[in-house]
Enzyme design. Structure first.
Site, PDB file in Angstrom:
ATOM      1  CB  CYS A 113      30.529  -3.007   7.011  1.00 41.71           C
ATOM      2  SG  CYS A 113      31.819  -2.355   8.204  1.00 41.71           S
ATOM      3  CG  HIS A 116      38.104 -10.540 -26.404  1.00 37.44           C
ATOM      4  ND1 HIS A 116      37.796  -9.308 -27.291  1.00 37.44           N
ATOM      5  CD2 HIS A 116      38.362 -10.490 -25.533  1.00 37.44           C
ATOM      6  CE1 HIS A 116      37.680  -7.968 -25.874  1.00 37.44           C
ATOM      7  NE2 HIS A 116      37.744  -9.124 -25.065  1.00 37.44           N
TER       8      HIS A 116
END
Ligand code: LLP
Length: 434
Positions: A352, A203
């Site tokens: 935030c 992969h």
């Protein structure tokens, strides 16, 4: 493999690039938001099944559940013939919880990783889960604990490619797989523990392209040839891209299969026995099925910039902040009025942190997106959010994990309820110091 057809009467080919929409997964989006709240992931089962069926030429489609491991998704894929990949003890347990058997031929669950943590090693040995080793240490540790069985090896062919440097999983800078020059060592180590290497897996990266994927075939033939006729399975890994932008294309799956089939056939001829061809996609199967539905909670103007601020942030979908990933977006008008003027906007979340922006490029550069005018109470639907969406979510800023809904044959079912505050702090204690 045996596939059941996708449910009829549902069109998975709904225009995912529309900039204004009333429906997601074939159902009214406002209704879904009212019923299940926002932010919510909505998965269209018909799209998942269509994508699975696109790959039916391969002997085994082994779903890389890291892309979206919710039990209902695993169950759907299991019932339609897909086998499953797991990268952790948790993913093995998920597969078992979704009804996969631990053993079988081909193995229903394969553990593919570069390490065993102690829990994973214990679980794989105890449940006899097939292991695909990405390091010599894995072979050694597994062999010591569970000698005499079959394993497969993940080989790093010496090159890789991905949609981002962070998703390239081959080459000398990648930690993944056994280096291609260490095949002889792998064989010796396996022999020491009477393990037979019955398969080879590669992969090279996620979100790559046909050109790079095609190179793997040659590397596979070489690696499998070196291991020898004891190999009965080759796995092409995952990595199939999907179009996130309108100008991007699907890979020619027919051509891709031909390349791998020819590789498999050459090995079969060489050895005189059948070789099973596996593919291991995550993104391709689930990405396009998923929508992240969020509500616009503030519209701000900062100098020349207009911001749509959502109740979803990178705690729900981290791909933009991590990779500068682009996701299609559409406004769902709360008043149903689909003729709105367009404007360039920046889309952000509630966190935030200034990087909590969905419209950004790799490197953190904020970009603008042309979207319909919208206000508080309108929804924003983020498309192609089914892969690496919910699974990469977090509790940052003590935000609960989102709810998940699956739509199947026109029916929407909650498959994971929104996390509650109590669930978020479960397991935490305040020690009595005095
Ligand atoms: N097999 C192995 C061994 C893998 O490492 C991966 C992905 C896959 C299969 C599935 O790859 P896919 O078909 O989904 O491309 N979070 C990133 C993607 C990381 C992929 C990690 N490994 C993203 O959001 O793009």
């Amino acid at each position: 493999m045996r596939f059941r057809p996708a449910p009829v009467g549902v069109s998975p080919m709904d225009d995912k690039f529309a900039l204004i929409r009333t429906h997601v997964a074939g159902l009214p989006a406002l209704e879904l938001a009212r019923q299940f709240g926002t932010p919510v992931f909505v998965y269209d089962a018909a799209v998942i099944l269509q994508r699975l069926s696109d790959l039916r030429q391969f002997d085994v489609v082994r779903y890389a559940q890291k892309a979206c491991s919710s039990l209902a998704v695993l169950d759907l894929l299991r019932r339609h013939g897909a086998l499953v990949d797991a990268v952790s003890a948790g993913e093995v347990l998920r597969a078992l919880a979704a009804g996969y058997q631990p053993t079988g031929d081909p193995p229903p669950i394969v553990y593919t990783a570069d390490i065993f943590d102690r829990h994973a090693l214990e679980l794989c040995c105890q449940q006899q889960i097939h292991v695909n080793c990405g390091s010599l240490d894995m072979i050694e540790q597994f062999g010591r604990q569970s000698p005499g069985g079959h394993i497969t090896v993940r080989i790093n062919p010496g090159f890789g490619h991905g949609h981002s440097r962070k998703t390239n999983t081959g080459g000398p800078h990648s930690k993944h797989g056994i280096w291609h020059e260490q095949i002889a060592e792998s064989l010796q180590l396996a022999a020491k523990h009477r393990l037979t290497i019955t398969g080879v897996h590669m992969h090279i990266g996620s979100g790559t392209d046909l050109e790079h994927l095609a190179q793997v075939c040659g590397a596979m033939e070489q690696a499998a040839g070196q291991i020898g006729p004891q190999v009965y399975t080759i796995s092409a890994g995952g990595g199939l891209p999907i179009p996130y932008r309108q100008d991007q294309q699907y890979v020619d799956l027919g051509a891709y299969f031909q390349l791998w089939d020819a590789t498999r056939q050459r090995l079969e001829q060489r050895w005189g026995h059948p070789v099973r061809l596996e593919i291991e996609p995550g993104r391709y199967i689930v990405a396009e099925s998923g929508w992240l539905l969020a509500e616009i909670r503030a519209v701000k103007r900062q100098a020349d910039n207009i911001f749509y601020l959502l109740d979803a942030g990178f705690n729900n979908l981290a791909r933009p902040i991590l990779y500068g990933a682009y996701h299609p977006m559409a406004i769902v008008p709360a008043d149903g009025n689909t003729s709105r003027k367009m404007q360039e906007v920046i889309v952000g979340g509630p966190l935030c942190e200034s990087g909590d922006i969905f419209t950004q490029e790799e490197g953190g550069f904020v970009t603008r997106r042309l979207l319909p005018q919208a206000g508080v109470g309108d929804l924003l639907a983020i498309g192609c959010a089914g892969a690496y969406g919910f699974v990469m979510g977090s509790n940052y800023n003590s935000k609960p994990l989102a709810a998940e809904v699956m739509v199947y044959n026109g029916r929407a079912e909650l498959i994971r309820r929104r996390q509650s505050f109590d669930e978020m702090i479960i397991g935490e204690t305040i020690p009595r110091w005095d």
